[in-house]
Every structure is written in structure tokens, then in C-alpha cells.
Write an enzyme that holds these catalytic residues in place. Sequence first.
Site, PDB file in Angstrom:
ATOM      1  N   HIS A 184       0.769  -1.546  -0.225  1.00 42.01           N
ATOM      2  CA  HIS A 184      -0.065   0.334  -0.088  1.00 42.01           C
ATOM      3  C   HIS A 184       0.464   0.954   0.204  1.00 42.01           C
ATOM      4  O   HIS A 184       1.498   1.656   0.538  1.00 42.01           O
ATOM      5  CB  HIS A 184      -1.246  -0.299   0.940  1.00 42.01           C
ATOM      6  CG  HIS A 184      -1.406   1.274   1.353  1.00 42.01           C
ATOM      7  ND1 HIS A 184      -2.218   1.746   2.625  1.00 42.01           N
ATOM      8  CD2 HIS A 184      -2.442   1.980   0.260  1.00 42.01           C
ATOM      9  CE1 HIS A 184      -2.759   2.656   2.194  1.00 42.01           C
ATOM     10  NE2 HIS A 184      -3.313   2.580   0.930  1.00 42.01           N
TER      11      HIS A 184
HETATM   12 CA    CA Z   1       0.642  -0.102  -4.486  1.00 44.06          CA
END
Ligand code: CA
Length: 393
Positions: A184
Amino acid sequence: ESAITRPKGYTVSFHCNPDMEKHHFGMTHPMKPWRLTLSKSLIYSYGMSFAMDNYIARAATYEELADFHSTDYLDFLGTVLPEPVPRDLENQNPDLRFNLGGSDCPLFEGLYDYCSLSAGGALDAARKICYKQSDIAIAWGGGLHHAKKAEASGFCYINDIVVAILQLLRFHPRVLYIDIDVHHGDGVEEAFFSTDRVMTVSFHKYDPNNFFPGTGALDDNGPKNEQNPGAHHAVNVPLNDGITDEQYDMLFNTIVGRIVERFRPTAIALQCGADSLAGDRLGRFNLQVQGHGACVEFCKKMNLPLILFGGGGYTPRNVARAWTYETSIAIGCQEKISPMLPQHAPWRQQFRQDTLFPTLEQILGEPRQNRNPQKRLQDIVQHVTEQLRFVQA
Ligand code: CA
Ligand code: V1S
Ligand code: ZN
């Protein structure tokens, strides 16, 4: 085979610094800066340097880094020395301030130089875009998306992407940040949580308890309060192990296509973390060089100024393949280059197979089980589509 030539009426710039590549995080650490040397060597072996403007990246200055990072943090980063820390002193030891000196973000010789060269390349790339001297600017040494204002995280100390986007914002009203690293893009997302001039979208493996950094759920879309113009401007695409090229490209094209239509960015910053490839030491996906590259191709087709950043990638031979293929897409010579690696490429034995596009069987033996049912992917597309209704057209 004909020579690789400059694309007509189109400029690609390439920003790197060999001094960055000589740093070491430690024997067992997965981040290997020499993967940049391997990538560049393959890119040059294909003759692509003749089709780009090539620049040695300079080091970013303290003031440039302070556009995002706190001066407390920068001062500390500039002065800490790589000393071994006895375990029982961990809490009192000042070296563990700012999350520095642990196993993820170790202190090593020349750390500050490494960070400022990574950010310098990203900033040079951003300036080329701002002054319209490049259509696509490439900074494979950047892409360190986890670093926070006053904290190192996940192998990242300085967030070169945030610093580069802040530069883009001096000339561009709206910037779209896209992140195809398997992790992320939390640092970039957080940095722009309160502005509607940057939209962030990250595709990543999501498992809050077992996969770093544990953030980036589908409904984490930025702090939602009436006063926050940045609400709804963070898009998250949480995925499971084993996603394939076909599924990923469907999601990428649909989601990025709709975002571009709605948000109307004037520039795109694409983080091309290569740990989303099959066979990565830390990653979990089944992406091939073709599927990863298809994301770059899709962004290029948007016909907007584009920066390509590196990022993660822990199986150096596959990192080199992906970033070489993606450099060829930027130049537009992907049809012209041979899928066989050049005979004269240095470190040819590193690559195991002599192709730019190894099959899943060649990479993994047995492909990783795909845990992404089609229905879940449709739900993700639907959530994002509904989220985009809140974004001012
Ligand atoms: Ca990513
Ligand atoms: N996954 C993973 C992983 N592996 C390591 C690691 C392994 C060996 C070492 F000698 C040092 C570190 N750390 C992690 C992750 C961080 C992943 C960062 C990805 C960065 C990026 O690709 O997105 C961008 C460049 N860290 C953790 O999972 C944290 C721990 C929770 C477990 C591992 N230990 C070593 C630290 C704490
Ligand atoms: Zn990563």
C-alpha cells in the site's frame, strides 16, 4: 534488428545516479540497490539510451527535502551513524527515534547520500515535466512510498514521490498518483489526505494482520469531514494472493480510466514497484512482465505528462526485466526490441532464462494459487465507481 531511435516529437528523460546503487542495507535485507545497476545495464544493452535524454541525478538539497519532511527528522537523518544497537538498549537508544535503526530501516554507511540521490532523481524528473522538456521522465531510483513527514518506514526514509508531486503542483492543478507496488502506498496517500489537487490510487495485497503495512482497505478513502476537500480522493484496491495479468489489467484499466474521466488530472505520477511480479521475494501476485508493463502502456495512452518511479522489487532479475520493458514502452520501441536478452548484456547469467518474458512456470514452477474471485473484483470496481461520484468533476 534495427537500431532503437528517438521517438519523433516526443521526449523521454532518464534520471539515475550510479552512486546511489553502491549502498548496502545489509546482507539479509531484501532491498538491494544494485538491482538498479542490473536494470540500467539491461536497458543500455538494448540500446535504449540513444532514444532518451540521459541525466546523472543530483542530490536533493536539505531545503527541497524540507518541503515535505520535518527539519527535526532531516537533521537526525543527516547525523546518525550506523552503530550496532544492543537489543536491551533499544528503547533508550536515540538511534531508534523516527523508526530508524531497526531491521526494516537500518542505518548504513552513506544513508543520507542514498536518500538525497533518490529524491534528487525524482525531483529532476518532476522539473523536466514542469518545464515541458520531457513527455515522460523516468526515475527508477525513486518510488519510496512509505516514508512519512518525520518517520522512516518499510525500507523508505525520504518520500521522493511526495517531494516530486509537490514540485508538479507548482505547475499542475491536478496530479494523479498511481501505485502498482504490491504494498500500500500509505506515505503518499497520507501526505495528500487533505487536498483535492492530488488523487491517489494504490493497488496492493491487503491483509491487515499479515502483510505490511496493513492499511489500504477498500473503504479507506481519506478523512471524511465537511471541511476536508481531500475526502474521497484516496482510492484503495485491496487484493489477495495470486492475481493474474488478465484480472489486474481489467481492474487497472477500468479504475484508472474512470478516475481520469472524473478527476481530469493534468499530470500522472506512476509508482512501478516490481514486487507485484510473480516470483518476487516479498510479493504474492502472479503478474508477469507483460501485465505489469500494460499498466505503463495504459497510462502513456492517456497522453498526459508522466513520471515513472521505481519502488519495491526484491528479485533483481525480474525487476530489471520489468523496468527495461517499461522503459521501452515509454520510448515506444516495445515492438522493436527482441524478447531474447541481448547476447552482450553484462551479468547475463543473473537472468537464468535468456528471455525478457519468462513464463509463470519458468519463474515459479507452480504458479501461486489465485485467491481473487471475479465477484470480489466486480465489487471493488463498483465501490470505486460510487466513490468517484463524490469527486468534483
Ligand atoms: Ca501499491
Ligand atoms: N514482507 C516483508 C518484510 N521483510 C522484511 C525484512 C526482511 C529481512 C530483513 F533483514 C529486513 C527486513 N521487512 C518486511 C516488511 C517491510 C516491507 C517493505 C516494503 C517496501 C516497499 O516495497 O513497499 C517499497 C520500497 N516489514 C514488516 O513486515 C514488519 C515487521 C513487521 C516484520 C519483519 N521484521 C523484520 C520487521 C517488522
Ligand atoms: Zn513494495
